[in-house]
Structure formats: structure tokens, C-alpha cells
Design an enzyme around this catalytic site. Structure first.
Site, mmCIF file in Angstrom:
data_model
loop_
_atom_site.group_PDB
_atom_site.id
_atom_site.type_symbol
_atom_site.label_atom_id
_atom_site.label_comp_id
_atom_site.label_asym_id
_atom_site.label_seq_id
_atom_site.Cartn_x
_atom_site.Cartn_y
_atom_site.Cartn_z
ATOM 1 C CE LYS A 131 -3.768 -2.489 2.217
ATOM 2 N NZ LYS A 131 -4.640 -3.184 3.343
ATOM 3 C CD GLN B 75 -3.694 -4.776 6.202
ATOM 4 O OE1 GLN B 75 -3.379 -3.384 6.094
ATOM 5 N NE2 GLN B 75 -4.082 -5.500 6.251
ATOM 6 C CG ASP C 63 -9.810 -0.208 4.768
ATOM 7 O OD1 ASP C 63 -9.442 -0.235 3.323
ATOM 8 O OD2 ASP C 63 -8.918 -0.468 5.993
#
Ligand code: NAD
Length: 302
Positions: free
Chosen positions: A52, A96, A119
Site C-alpha cells: 500500500k 491494517q 476502507d
């Protein structure tokens, strides 16, 4: 049968984002910023975060990498998130998952500024998605909509069957398809008569995590088959779809790897740019509409 090339589409999105970022930077002097937050040293999570950050740099975003030790407390993590929420240079915050067991992921999600939740997991963004009004939607299902659009696979009026109902893939997938006027069926671990349902699908999306669950007899001829599953079998990444047999019947199919996977990271960057634009009142397409060609008049559809 057309092989859906997620790597190619992902590269095209990243190129567009790179150009747009350079333009925005020359106009405003600033670029979107993405903060990744990793707690602990899980090797798979660390690898995802590295990718990422690499793509983030590639498209010209600022990256704010926060790698914290496994013993970080919930309160310390919330303090860090509050700091990132206040930082104007940070447009997107990605925590994460999974987090260590002593940290409640729901509490962490709730502490995020919903406008920076790239997200799309914050309950406010989940609620907006259900209402059909979300700006930031989960990356994997949004990337799938982008793939369908890129290959001009019609969604409106089609029967879409989603296998899996997780908060990360299955549920948001079903909502995004509904928003695009598909007739949607969600199947899960308790579904009875799976094959009868999957055989009706024009668009069939497998997000279960069981290698080769979906076989040729479960697929209607000409269907678009999207394989989200990733399981390591004898060291090889394996999807939920029995690719060899299903590809003889499907009209479109994604490979594993090289299908849905590369779209997830590209979509994360698209969401970050989206969050940046929203913050700075720039116009632009919404996350899941990059390659949209269907022209239904949303105002008239109920
Ligand atoms: P999950 O374990 O949270 O959910 C799996 C879902 O499958 C559950 O809702 C369960 O009810 C359902 N299920 C179980 N058995 C079933 C059956 N026989 N028929 C129909 N449904 C059944 O998993 P997840 O986080 O949604 O991920 C699913 C898969 O997608 C995993 O392999 C994961 O690694 C992969 N994944 C890939 C990406 C990507 O970027 N390519 C992103 C996220 C997840």
C-alpha cells in the site's frame, strides 16, 4: 470467454490517479496523504502495508507510515488515530486488520474520522452505503464494480449472486450491486441449495475462502464470474472458483492471482483521492464510478 485482467485495469487506474494527483498538486501545492497504521509484526499484514505504501508513493501521494509494537494499548492507538484525524495533511487513514486480540477493532473503527475512513468500514460509511449515499466504500467490492464497468458488463436488471456475507466483502458487495440496480441474492454458510441459486446468476461473485468451491455445474453459461477468494494451497494462491472447468462455461472470469487482488490497492488510492477532493471541495467521480457507462437516471429509479 473473456479473461478479466485486474492487473491491467489496476495499472490504468493508478496511471489516472498519478496524472490527476500531479494536476492537483500543481494547482493547490498539496497532494493527498494516506496514513497506514500497522500494530504488531504479522508478516502478511506487514506485506500488505508495504504494498500500500509503495503504490501510495507511486501515484504521488504523501504516505504516513505508522508501525507500532504489538504491545501498543487500545488507548495509545486511539490517541494516534485522533492525532491523524486532526492532521490536515492526512486524507485517508487505513488501520491494517487484524489487530492484536487485546484491541477491539470496533472501538478503533469508531475512533476514525468517517471522512478519512478510506476502507469504508466506519459504521457511518456502512450506513451511508446501505442508504445508497456513500462516498467511501470498501475497496475490494468497489474494485469489483470497477472491473464490471471496465469490461462493460451490465449490472442493472441482472441477477447477481454473492457468496459470502462478511463486512469486508460480501455485504458491501451486495449493497453496491443493489445500488446499481441488480437483483441481488446473498448466499452464506447456512444457505440451502446453493447450486440452484448460483445457476441463476448473470453475475456470480465468490468471496468465501474455500478453494475450488465453485464448480462448472454451479455456473450458468455466459455468466460473469468474479473470484475474490485467496487461499494458499501448497504455496500457491488459489481462488474459490475451479478456474479450468468454470472458464469453459463463463462469459467473463477473473484469474487468481491477477484478478480482484490488484484492484483492492488501486481502489484504496482512488478512495484516498476521493477523500482529498471531498475535503477540498473538488468535483470528481465517486469511487465506484470510474469506468461507469450505464446511464440510468438515478432520480427516476426506485
Ligand atoms: P470471511 O471468512 O469473513 O467470510 C466468508 C464468508 O463465506 C462468510 O460470510 C460465510 O458465511 C461464507 N461461506 C462459508 N461457507 C460458504 C458456502 N459453502 N457457501 C457460501 N458461502 C459460504 O472472509 P472474507 O474476509 O469475506 O474473505 C473471503 C475470501 O476473500 C478469503 O479467501 C479472503 O482471503 C479473500 N479476500 C480477498 C481480497 C482481495 O483483495 N482479493 C480481499 C478480501 C478478502
Amino acid at each position: 470467454m473473456i479473461l478479466i485482467d485486474g492487473k491491467k485495469v489496476s495499472a490504468e487506474i493508478r496511471n489516472r490517479l498519478t496524472k490527476e494527483t500531479a494536476e492537483l498538486k500543481s494547482k493547490t501545492g498539496c497532494a493527498p496523504g494516506l496514513a497506514t497504521v500497522l500494530v504488531g509484526e504479522d508478516p502478511a499484514s506487514a506485506a500488505y502495508v508495504r504494498i500500500k505504501n509503495k503504490v501510495c508513493a507511486e501515484v504521488g501521494f504523501q504516505s504516513f507510515e505508522q508501525n507500532l509494537p504489538a504491545e501498543t494499548t487500545e488507548a495509545q492507538l486511539i490517541d494516534l488515530i485522533n492525532e491523524l484525524n486532526r492532521n490536515d495533511a492526512v486524507n485517508g487513514i487505513l488501520v491494517q486488520l487484524p489487530l492484536p486480540n487485546h484491541i477491539d477493532p470496533q472501538k478503533i473503527l469508531l475512533s476514525l474520522d468517517p471522512g478519512k475512513d478510506v476502507d469504508g468500514f466506519h459504521p457511518i460509511n456502512v450506513g451511508k452505503l446501505v442508504l445508497g449515499d456513500a462516498l467511501l466504500t470498501p475497496c475490494t467490492p468497489t474494485g469489483i464494480i470497477t472491473l464490471l464497468d471496465y469490461y462493460d458488463i451490465k449490472i442493472a436488471g441482472k441477477h447477481a449472486v454473492v457468496l459470502g456475507r462478511s463486512n469486508i466483502v460480501g455485504r458491501p458487495m451486495a449493497n453496491l450491486l443493489l445500488q446499481r440496480h441488480a437483483t441481488v441474492t446473498t448466499c452464506h454458510s447456512q444457505t440451502v441449495g446453493l447450486e440452484q441459486i448460483t445457476r441463476q446468476a448473470d453475475i456470480l461473485i465468490a468471496a468465501v475462502g474455500r478453494p475450488h468451491l465453485l464448480t462448472s455445474s454451479m455456473v450458468k453459461k455466459g455468466a460473469a464470474v468474479i473470484d475474490v477468494g485467496i487461499t494458499r494451497v501448497d504455496g500457491k494462491l488459489t481462488g474459490d472458483v475451479d478456474f479450468v472447468s468454470v472458464s469453459e462455461k463463463a462469459g467473463f472470469i477473473t484469474p487468481v492471482p491477477g484478478g480482484v487482488g490488484p484492484m483492492t490497492v488501486a481502489q484504496l488510492m482512488a478512495n484516498t483521492l476521493q477523500a482529498f477532493k471531498a475535503r477540498n471541495n473538488f468535483a470528481g467521480e465517486v469511487g465506484s464510478q470510474i469506468f461507469r457507462r450505464e446511464e440510468e437516471d438515478e432520480a427516476k429509479v426506485v
